[in-house]
Write an enzyme that holds these catalytic residues in place. Structure first.
Site, short mmCIF file in Angstrom:
data_model
loop_
_atom_site.label_atom_id
_atom_site.label_comp_id
_atom_site.label_asym_id
_atom_site.label_seq_id
_atom_site.Cartn_x
_atom_site.Cartn_y
_atom_site.Cartn_z
CG ASP A 238 88.74 -33.45 -82.34
OD1 ASP A 238 88.01 -33.13 -83.23
OD2 ASP A 238 88.31 -34.73 -81.89
CG ASP A 239 91.09 -29.83 -78.04
OD1 ASP A 239 90.29 -29.26 -77.39
OD2 ASP A 239 91.67 -30.82 -77.61
#
Length: 610
Positions: free
Chosen positions: A361-362
């Protein structure tokens, strides 16, 4: 909808965010999680006789500030009944603080609640393990030394890389203590004899026994030493002294190393304490220990939102933020490479001190900003290509994306008779991460549902849609989060908004809209694995729902206008909408009230006005 008013509100919110940027290009908001980190930190500080009474008092006040009116503790405001484990954690820490005694009025409700609900043995596994580490609970007898897990070869029936990276990091320090039943005590250790309900109290760690009795480990492995665990710990300490950038794992590491013979004044212990102290944030006049400060995550999301709102890439704030992201891109091989050995590093982590534990996600969030600079600078081109290649390489064989590692989702581990086995011991594909990844791939890299990787992801999302049309979100609360991510991802890669399954999701979203125009979902959804509405609408959940409807719809509807107006008039909530562990750990991201409403108001304006 007054579009002129909407324009002004977008402009105002952009300026507000720009004004909050730090000189190093970051945005720093509090990652406000459940009280477990505060409680365990206070207990640690007392056990090592840390001489800072001001800090002890500040943490004590923080724990007291989270006490409900009935004298108990909860991990989300509407939790009923109160949370036994959280109440035990708070009660224990307050006794260690020395500011309270067990017979004080402030603690009587908590003490009676613990006793009436079965005592310490009914707490969750992590709480009982920590109590055992402090000599407040008996370690169980297990059929083998569980530390063997970290010595088994890859050819064994199970090895350390078959469990999730975050479980591994928590287990390692604990296993240094478990076999010899070590404990860390001090003059501050309270008497818990009145909380032991029934006999054989220490044998109520069945979940711990279950984990290691089902492994079918051959005797030939048993000669292997615990040096493997120490080696694991040493190789996973970040430059800031923490273990994988988590405060919980770092606290556990200090316990494990101290009981393994390390001196309190040793460099590794002192660096760990220094790293922990830097993880505090101020919130509502109290001091809170964040489990993992969200600096990189918040900065990526804010940069992306500002760019979507039209802030030019040559704006100095955007440039400083993008330069920060370049520095944060990983260059080291971490545990992720065990199941993905042919990929080069290139991901991003959640926290500013994270250098070896990137996540999906990052990475996709950071790449959204890096993509804007692709044509302007070869440094950004190289960064983008490295990040994209890493992201694509991390796709699971089932077609989805997990959080940290590839194909760490063995059926055997996820179905062990342990509470939260599927949530904590494995790292499976999830709709929220899969949806957000393919939204990035579709919107920024031009991949559609005919591309091999995206096609697999689309099929996985269809297979994991709930019967009523929603999707479950693992890292946010909960069905609103998953549904938003899935819908925006599917449509970004070319799935028609008229697709019957998309329309089914749309009907579901409209059916759960609150009368005030917003949306709200309780953390109870996470425990029950079905949607549980929250009468109180929240900005982030309303933004997620409206964003999903915006990408589906050709024209704004009355329901959507009502939601947009609600967002323009409601700026904040303290309700946690981030998820960590069902029924145990939730996050109030202080950034979310500012990010997601602005992003959806921008999307709404660009689609229906401009």
């Amino acid at each position: 909808m007054d579009m002129r008013k909407l324009e002004k509100e977008i402009f105002r919110r952009c300026n507000e965010l720009l004004s909050l940027q730090k000189p190093d290009g970051t945005w720093r908001f509090c990652f406000e999680n459940s009280l477990i980190t505060d409680a365990y930190m206070l207990i640690l500080l007392r056990n090592i006789e840390y001489r800072n009474e001001k800090l002890i008092k500040q943490i004590t006040n923080r724990i007291l500030s989270q006490q409900s009116e009935d004298g108990l503790w909860r991990v989300y405001p509407d939790e009923e009944p109160a949370n036994l484990s959280a109440t035990i954690q708070a009660y224990t820490a307050l006794l260690y603080s020395q500011h309270f005694k067990s017979n004080d009025d402030k603690l009587q409700s908590a003490k009676q609640f613990i006793i009436q609900n079965g005592g310490l043995k009914e707490a969750d596994l992590l709480t009982k393990v920590f109590l055992a580490m402090n000599g407040l609970y008996e370690w169980p007898d297990v059929p083998i030394d569980p530390a063997i897990l970290f010595s088994l070869p890859m050819t064994a029936p199970i090895n350390q890389y078959d469990i999730s990276s975050y479980a591994r990091a928590h287990f390692a320090p604990v296993l240094l203590m478990a076999d010899e039943k070590k404990k860390l005590t001090s003059k501050y250790t309270p008497d818990f004899s009145d909380l032991y309900i029934g006999e054989n109290e220490g044998y109520h760690l069945e979940e711990w026994v279950n984990l290691f009795s089902l492994l079918n480990i051959r005797d030939s492995y048993l000669h292997l030493k615990k040096e493997k665990i120490l080696s694991y710990i040493q190789h996973h300490i970040e430059p800031d002294g923490t273990l994988l950038s988590y405060s919980m794992t770092t606290i556990f590491m200090i316990y494990g190393l101290l009981t393994a013979g390390y001196e309190l004044n040793s460099t590794v212990i002192q660096n760990a304490l220094s790293g922990l102290l830097k993880m505090f944030c101020e919130t509502d006049g109290t001091l809170h220990l964040q489990n993992s400060p969200s600096t990189t995550w918040d900065t990526s999301l804010i940069l992306y939102t500002l760019l979507e709102a039209g802030v030019p890439i040559h704006n100095s704030a955007i440039i400083k933020g993008a330069q920060f992201l370049l520095i944060q891109q990983h260059t080291k091989y971490g545990d992720w490479s065990v199941h993905n050995p042919h990929a080069a590093p290139g991901g991003w982590g959640f926290s500013i001190g994270n250098t070896i534990h990137p996540d999906i996600d990052d990475t996709q969030a950071a790449l959204r900003t890096i993509a804007h600079f692709y044509q302007t600078n070869t440094v950004y081109q190289t960064s983008y290509d490295r990040g994209l290649n890493w992201l694509l390489s991390m796709q699971n064989d089932d077609g989805g994306w997990a959080a940290f590692e590839k194909n760490t989702n063995r059926f055997l581990i996820g179905n062990l008779p342990i509470k939260h086995a599927k949530d904590a011991l494995i790292d499976p594909s999830t709709p929220d991460l899969t949806g957000r990844t393919i939204e990035f791939l579709g919107k920024f890299h031009g991949l559609n549902h005919h591309h091999h990787s995206v096609k697999k992801a689309v099929n996985w999302l269809w297979e994991n849609q709930e019967q009523e049309g929603s999707w479950y979100g693992r890292w946010g609360v909960c069905y609103l989060y998953g549904t938003w991510a899935a819908i925006t991802g599917l449509i970004a890669c070319g799935v028609s908004p008229q697709n019957k399954r998309i329309q089914k999701a749309k009907r579901w979203l409209l059916s759960i809209q609150n009368e005030d125009g917003g949306w709200g979902e309780s953390c109870e959804s996470d425990k029950k694995r079905r949607f549980v509405g929250l009468r109180q609408s929240t900005p982030s959940q309303t933004a997620w729902a409206l964003n999903a409807l915006t990408v589906i719809s050709d024209q704004p509807t009355a329901e959507m206008d009502l939601a947009a107006k609600w967002l323009m008039n409601h700026k904040k909530t303290d309700y946690p909408t981030g998820a960590g562990l069902p029924g145990a750990f939730y996050i109030n991201y202080h950034s979310y009230n500012k990010i997601w409403p602005l992003l959806v108001l921008v999307n709404y304006y660009k689609k229906f006005v401009r």
